[in-house]
Design an enzyme around this catalytic site. Structure first.
Site, PDB file in Angstrom:
ATOM      1  CB  VAL A 126      -1.021   0.017   1.168  1.00  0.00           C
ATOM      2  CG1 VAL A 126      -2.016  -1.121   1.032  1.00  0.00           C
ATOM      3  CG2 VAL A 126      -0.330  -0.010   2.521  1.00  0.00           C
ATOM      4  CG  ASN A 131      -8.062  -5.435   6.559  1.00  0.00           C
ATOM      5  OD1 ASN A 131      -8.597  -5.402   7.661  1.00  0.00           O
ATOM      6  ND2 ASN A 131      -7.119  -6.340   6.246  1.00  0.00           N
ATOM      7  CB  SER A 154      -8.197   0.765  15.881  1.00  0.00           C
ATOM      8  OG  SER A 154      -7.986   0.259  17.186  1.00  0.00           O
ATOM      9  CE1 TYR A 176      -2.957  -0.382  14.467  1.00  0.00           C
ATOM     10  CE2 TYR A 176      -4.312   0.232  16.348  1.00  0.00           C
ATOM     11  CZ  TYR A 176      -4.124  -0.517  15.202  1.00  0.00           C
ATOM     12  OH  TYR A 176      -5.104  -1.394  14.791  1.00  0.00           O
ATOM     13  CB  ALA A 177      -3.413   6.331  18.967  1.00  0.00           C
ATOM     14  CB  ALA A 178      -0.997   9.338  15.250  1.00  0.00           C
ATOM     15  CB  SER A 179      -1.969   5.424  11.791  1.00  0.00           C
ATOM     16  OG  SER A 179      -2.344   4.274  12.545  1.00  0.00           O
ATOM     17  CE  LYS A 180      -5.434   0.974  12.256  1.00  0.00           C
ATOM     18  NZ  LYS A 180      -5.760   0.415  10.933  1.00  0.00           N
ATOM     19  CB  ILE A 215     -10.284  -8.725  16.041  1.00  0.00           C
ATOM     20  CG1 ILE A 215     -11.197  -7.479  16.109  1.00  0.00           C
ATOM     21  CG2 ILE A 215     -10.890  -9.829  15.191  1.00  0.00           C
ATOM     22  CD1 ILE A 215     -12.527  -7.664  16.788  1.00  0.00           C
TER      23      ILE A 215
HETATM   24  P1  NAP Z   1      -3.024  -8.980  10.488  1.00  0.00           P
HETATM   25  O1  NAP Z   1      -3.550 -10.333  10.812  1.00  0.00           O
HETATM   26  O2  NAP Z   1      -1.656  -8.619  10.900  1.00  0.00           O
HETATM   27  O3  NAP Z   1      -3.194  -8.735   8.926  1.00  0.00           O
HETATM   28  C1  NAP Z   1      -2.757  -7.544   8.336  1.00  0.00           C
HETATM   29  C2  NAP Z   1      -2.489  -7.798   6.880  1.00  0.00           C
HETATM   30  O4  NAP Z   1      -2.041  -6.573   6.286  1.00  0.00           O
HETATM   31  C3  NAP Z   1      -1.388  -8.834   6.668  1.00  0.00           C
HETATM   32  O5  NAP Z   1      -1.797  -9.779   5.731  1.00  0.00           O
HETATM   33  C4  NAP Z   1      -0.223  -7.993   6.172  1.00  0.00           C
HETATM   34  O6  NAP Z   1       0.617  -8.668   5.268  1.00  0.00           O
HETATM   35  C5  NAP Z   1      -0.940  -6.883   5.444  1.00  0.00           C
HETATM   36  N1  NAP Z   1      -0.056  -5.748   5.256  1.00  0.00           N
HETATM   37  C6  NAP Z   1       0.801  -5.205   6.165  1.00  0.00           C
HETATM   38  N2  NAP Z   1       1.501  -4.222   5.603  1.00  0.00           N
HETATM   39  C7  NAP Z   1       1.074  -4.124   4.317  1.00  0.00           C
HETATM   40  C8  NAP Z   1       1.436  -3.290   3.229  1.00  0.00           C
HETATM   41  N3  NAP Z   1       2.391  -2.356   3.358  1.00  0.00           N
HETATM   42  N4  NAP Z   1       0.793  -3.454   2.046  1.00  0.00           N
HETATM   43  C9  NAP Z   1      -0.131  -4.410   1.899  1.00  0.00           C
HETATM   44  N5  NAP Z   1      -0.514  -5.242   2.890  1.00  0.00           N
HETATM   45  C10 NAP Z   1       0.091  -5.099   4.087  1.00  0.00           C
HETATM   46  O7  NAP Z   1      -3.983  -7.840  11.111  1.00  0.00           O
HETATM   47  P2  NAP Z   1      -5.553  -7.822  11.401  1.00  0.00           P
HETATM   48  O8  NAP Z   1      -5.742  -8.007  12.837  1.00  0.00           O
HETATM   49  O9  NAP Z   1      -6.271  -8.687  10.443  1.00  0.00           O
HETATM   50  O10 NAP Z   1      -5.848  -6.282  11.117  1.00  0.00           O
HETATM   51  C11 NAP Z   1      -6.473  -5.812   9.946  1.00  0.00           C
HETATM   52  C12 NAP Z   1      -6.789  -4.344  10.124  1.00  0.00           C
HETATM   53  O11 NAP Z   1      -7.664  -4.171  11.243  1.00  0.00           O
HETATM   54  C13 NAP Z   1      -5.557  -3.486  10.416  1.00  0.00           C
HETATM   55  O12 NAP Z   1      -5.683  -2.235   9.791  1.00  0.00           O
HETATM   56  C14 NAP Z   1      -5.604  -3.313  11.921  1.00  0.00           C
HETATM   57  O13 NAP Z   1      -4.949  -2.162  12.358  1.00  0.00           O
HETATM   58  C15 NAP Z   1      -7.094  -3.242  12.143  1.00  0.00           C
HETATM   59  N6  NAP Z   1      -7.484  -3.586  13.521  1.00  0.00           N
HETATM   60  C16 NAP Z   1      -7.220  -4.820  14.033  1.00  0.00           C
HETATM   61  C17 NAP Z   1      -7.592  -5.104  15.342  1.00  0.00           C
HETATM   62  C18 NAP Z   1      -7.340  -6.445  15.987  1.00  0.00           C
HETATM   63  O14 NAP Z   1      -7.508  -6.552  17.200  1.00  0.00           O
HETATM   64  N7  NAP Z   1      -6.959  -7.478  15.256  1.00  0.00           N
HETATM   65  C19 NAP Z   1      -8.208  -4.127  16.112  1.00  0.00           C
HETATM   66  C20 NAP Z   1      -8.455  -2.883  15.557  1.00  0.00           C
HETATM   67  C21 NAP Z   1      -8.100  -2.622  14.250  1.00  0.00           C
HETATM   68  P3  NAP Z   1       1.997  -9.347   5.776  1.00  0.00           P
HETATM   69  O15 NAP Z   1       1.610 -10.145   6.960  1.00  0.00           O
HETATM   70  O16 NAP Z   1       2.450 -10.100   4.585  1.00  0.00           O
HETATM   71  O17 NAP Z   1       2.907  -8.227   6.166  1.00  0.00           O
END
Ligand code: NAP
Length: 246
Positions: A63, A89, A141, A154-158, A187
């Site tokens: 991205v 995402n 988030s 992270y907080a700043a980004s979200k 999650i």
């Molecule tokens: P995850 O399991 O770590 O999955 C994130 C995915 O994003 C991974 O497949 C990763 O690929 C990919 N990614 C990372 N950097 C990237 C880049 N530069 N370009 C393209 N893809 C990239 O995380 P998740 O928990 O599913 O989170 C998904 C979203 O929800 C995120 O934005 C996260 O901040 C948000 N969120 C999650 C939670 C939670 O508790 N899980 C809570 C609030 C918000 P690689 O692994 O190959 O690097």
């Protein structure tokens, strides 16, 4: 099916919430572009989408890479003629208390979680404007709403994502394009890997539902927001946290 023949690009769809969202969208009849960094995980998600008899193809794109994102949108339009939905995402964490946070930790998280969302949306917006329709969904988030210990970056980004969503909701609403943010609580995905087990158990205790969320529970929120059932939901910031913050 709620998303029959809608074309959706989902970033970070190789695993976690993104993978669950890709599978949910395919199950609901969407044609899905699985965008991520790691080819093996992309292939896994594409295979899972196809098991539901949905259509899907994978695209390796960072991205941060504006040209790769442009190429991905061009490839999508060449194959399926349109882009109905973008799910921003992809995201990372690089946690540290403020006093220890390095410039690299701050910049890397902003570059992917905030600028990456801008890059992807910029790459699809002309197509959506031509169509006079589209939905832009964004993973923010609860940390973007309330902050969190060790997560200045992270907080700043979200929080920034929420600002962009509200701006796009105003700018693009009259052009038939809706923009919304989803704020997950905690999650169960690999992104929680750095949180010690005892802290996770304590977090679960604080959730009125008594457990962490499942990726599928965020995926179904995205699917609803992408569907025509959500046609009047624009600029919304929807918390999906099991009631953690009440
Ligand atoms: P995850 O399991 O770590 O999955 C994130 C995915 O994003 C991974 O497949 C990763 O690929 C990919 N990614 C990372 N950097 C990237 C880049 N530069 N370009 C393209 N893809 C990239 O995380 P998740 O928990 O599913 O989170 C998904 C979203 O929800 C995120 O934005 C996260 O901040 C948000 N969120 C999650 C939670 C939670 O508790 N899980 C809570 C609030 C918000 P690689 O692994 O190959 O690097």
């Amino acid at each position: 099916m709620r998303l029959q023949d809608k074309v959706a690009i989902i970033t970070g769809a190789g695993r976690g919430i993104g993978q669950a969202t890709a599978v949910k969208f395919a199950t609901e009849g969407a044609k899905v572009v699985v965008c991520d960094l790691t080819p093996e995980w992309i292939e896994e998600t594409v295979a899972l989408c196809k098991e539901t008899r949905g259509e899907a193809f994978g695209y390796v794109a960072d991205v941060r890479d504006i040209q790769a994102l442009k190429n991905m949108v061009d490839a999508t339009v060449a194959k399926w003629g349109r882009v109905d939905c973008l799910v921003n995402n992809a995201g990372i964490v690089m946690d540290s208390q403020l006093k220890n946070m390095t410039e690299d930790q701050f910049d890397s998280v902003i570059e992917i979680n905030l600028k990456g969302v801008y890059n992807c949306t910029r790459a699809v917006v002309d197509t959506m404007l031509q169509q006079q329709s589209g939905v832009i969904l964004n993973a923010s988030s609860i940390v973007g709403l309330y902050g969190n210990f060790g997560q200045t970056n992270y907080a700043a980004s979200k929080f920034g994502v929420i600002g962009m969503v509200k701006t796009w909701a105003r700018e693009l609403g009259r052009k038939g394009i809706r923009a919304n943010a989803v704020c997950p609580g905690f999650i169960a995905t690999s992104i929680l890997g750095s949180i010690p087990e005892r802290v996770l158990r304590a977090l679960e205790e604080k959730v009125p539902l008594g457990r962490l969320g499942k990726p599928e529970e965020i995926a179904s929120t995205f699917a609803f927001l992408a569907s025509d059932e959500a046609s009047y939901i624009n600029g919304a910031v929807i918390e999906v946290s099991g009631g953690l913050t009440i």
